[in-house]
Scaffold this motif. Sequence first.
Motif, PDB file in Angstrom:
ATOM      1  N   GLU A 156       0.827  -1.202   0.000  1.00 54.70           N
ATOM      2  CA  GLU A 156       0.000   0.000   0.000  1.00 54.70           C
ATOM      3  C   GLU A 156       0.862   1.254   0.000  1.00 54.70           C
ATOM      4  O   GLU A 156       0.571   2.230  -0.710  1.00 54.70           O
ATOM      5  CB  GLU A 156      -0.920  -0.008   1.221  1.00 54.70           C
ATOM      6  CG  GLU A 156      -1.912   1.142   1.233  1.00 54.70           C
ATOM      7  CD  GLU A 156      -3.002   0.963   2.271  1.00 54.70           C
ATOM      8  OE1 GLU A 156      -3.722   1.935   2.522  1.00 54.70           O
ATOM      9  OE2 GLU A 156      -3.127  -0.158   2.816  1.00 54.70           O
ATOM     10  N   ALA A 157       1.934   1.242   0.784  1.00 57.12           N
ATOM     11  CA  ALA A 157       2.827   2.401   0.820  1.00 57.12           C
ATOM     12  C   ALA A 157       3.480   2.630  -0.539  1.00 57.12           C
ATOM     13  O   ALA A 157       3.661   3.785  -0.963  1.00 57.12           O
ATOM     14  CB  ALA A 157       3.895   2.183   1.885  1.00 57.12           C
ATOM     15  N   ALA A 158       3.839   1.557  -1.228  1.00 60.59           N
ATOM     16  CA  ALA A 158       4.449   1.691  -2.551  1.00 60.59           C
ATOM     17  C   ALA A 158       3.510   2.400  -3.512  1.00 60.59           C
ATOM     18  O   ALA A 158       3.925   3.272  -4.291  1.00 60.59           O
ATOM     19  CB  ALA A 158       4.844   0.317  -3.085  1.00 60.59           C
ATOM     20  N   HIS A 159       2.240   2.040  -3.462  1.00 62.95           N
ATOM     21  CA  HIS A 159       1.279   2.685  -4.352  1.00 62.95           C
ATOM     22  C   HIS A 159       1.056   4.148  -3.971  1.00 62.95           C
ATOM     23  O   HIS A 159       0.911   5.010  -4.852  1.00 62.95           O
ATOM     24  CB  HIS A 159      -0.033   1.919  -4.353  1.00 62.95           C
ATOM     25  CG  HIS A 159      -0.018   0.706  -5.214  1.00 62.95           C
ATOM     26  ND1 HIS A 159       0.076   0.767  -6.585  1.00 62.95           N
ATOM     27  CD2 HIS A 159      -0.054  -0.620  -4.901  1.00 62.95           C
ATOM     28  CE1 HIS A 159       0.079  -0.448  -7.091  1.00 62.95           C
ATOM     29  NE2 HIS A 159       0.011  -1.320  -6.086  1.00 62.95           N
ATOM     30  N   ARG A 160       1.028   4.436  -2.691  1.00 65.00           N
ATOM     31  CA  ARG A 160       0.881   5.825  -2.243  1.00 65.00           C
ATOM     32  C   ARG A 160       2.045   6.669  -2.762  1.00 65.00           C
ATOM     33  O   ARG A 160       1.854   7.784  -3.260  1.00 65.00           O
ATOM     34  CB  ARG A 160       0.835   5.875  -0.717  1.00 65.00           C
ATOM     35  CG  ARG A 160      -0.386   5.250  -0.098  1.00 65.00           C
ATOM     36  CD  ARG A 160      -1.526   6.230  -0.036  1.00 65.00           C
ATOM     37  NE  ARG A 160      -2.682   5.678   0.655  1.00 65.00           N
ATOM     38  CZ  ARG A 160      -3.685   6.405   1.103  1.00 65.00           C
ATOM     39  NH1 ARG A 160      -3.667   7.715   0.947  1.00 65.00           N
ATOM     40  NH2 ARG A 160      -4.716   5.834   1.701  1.00 65.00           N
ATOM     41  N   LEU A 161       3.244   6.148  -2.616  1.00 67.07           N
ATOM     42  CA  LEU A 161       4.422   6.892  -3.046  1.00 67.07           C
ATOM     43  C   LEU A 161       4.469   7.000  -4.569  1.00 67.07           C
ATOM     44  O   LEU A 161       4.844   8.050  -5.115  1.00 67.07           O
ATOM     45  CB  LEU A 161       5.678   6.209  -2.513  1.00 67.07           C
ATOM     46  CG  LEU A 161       6.990   6.968  -2.654  1.00 67.07           C
ATOM     47  CD1 LEU A 161       6.892   8.367  -2.059  1.00 67.07           C
ATOM     48  CD2 LEU A 161       8.119   6.185  -1.978  1.00 67.07           C
ATOM     49  N   ARG A 162       4.077   5.947  -5.240  1.00 70.06           N
ATOM     50  CA  ARG A 162       4.047   5.997  -6.701  1.00 70.06           C
ATOM     51  C   ARG A 162       3.072   7.065  -7.197  1.00 70.06           C
ATOM     52  O   ARG A 162       3.374   7.785  -8.167  1.00 70.06           O
ATOM     53  CB  ARG A 162       3.654   4.628  -7.265  1.00 70.06           C
ATOM     54  CG  ARG A 162       3.703   4.581  -8.788  1.00 70.06           C
ATOM     55  CD  ARG A 162       3.004   3.370  -9.340  1.00 70.06           C
ATOM     56  NE  ARG A 162       3.210   3.230 -10.768  1.00 70.06           N
ATOM     57  CZ  ARG A 162       2.531   2.390 -11.543  1.00 70.06           C
ATOM     58  NH1 ARG A 162       1.592   1.604 -11.007  1.00 70.06           N
ATOM     59  NH2 ARG A 162       2.769   2.325 -12.839  1.00 70.06           N
TER      60      ARG A 162
END
Length: 311
Positions: A156-162
């Motif tokens: 989830e954090a990866a998608h937020r940062l992306r």
Amino acid sequence: MSGDDARTLRAGRRTVAIRRPGKVLLPGGGGAKEYTKGDLADYYRSVAPYLLPHLRGRPLMLERYPDGLDGPRFFQKATPEHYPDWITRAEVAKEGGTVTHVVCDDTATLLYLADQACLTLHRWLSRTDRAGGPDHPDRLVFDLDPPGDDFPLVREAAHRLRELLDDLGLPAAPMTTGSRGLHLVVPLDGRHDFDEVRRFAHEVAESAAARDPDRLTTAARRQDRGDRLYLDVQRNGYAQTAVAPYTVRARPGAPVAVPLTWEQVDDPGVDARRWTLADALEQARTDPWAGLSGRGRSLNRARNRLAQLRG
């Protein structure tokens, strides 16, 4: 020498001896397979066409276990005098002088490092063979470090940062760390120095954490993070390193840090240790980061856009 004392492997014009190839470097147990120095050398030789483009021109810090994972660990920066003269070296500045690092430009060097029981290759984010030199990185890395083995939080954090990086016009390539989290790698054009890049990375991480403060943090002190994922940007500094794609990690079962597609990030069967020395080559052959090396970006527009978003 013969038998288990040594075996030789051919790499281009060179022949490299792997001494004590049967020595166990990565023990098994708990369902994990054990791996020997010979296994490590065979893996690095097979994955070399995919690994070397991520190493060429970059000073390395070598994580070595001469007696295997159960023995002492050494982080080696300076190149010993006894290393062969055909191994590329890079002399770079440090406080009070210089240090000469190994640079891995070919398969023979990879094999020699395997013989030295080097499990993990930690690379600089800059290159010594480019115009900007070692002071100007061509990679920016966000290290997504969860409080435990919580890969859904990492995903989830990866998608937020992306999403934030997309807003800034910057591509981001995901990679498992072989440990617990993911790295998001942003290719740069090498025109900005480390101070600029780290400052920008910190501002991006702060903005991402502000969007989701219950789950993301930039707190460097572990006790200040609680159960939130740490957006670590400390690798974006001069002489700092990040694990190289396709490098083996020093953990039981020999997990490997592998590049991913964004579709694989969403795969519930994927976590930070999904690939190992046994099957990472299969992932490498799919070329999940196709085209990344030629897409280095300037931070000028991204910084302006970030300033606008932060208001």
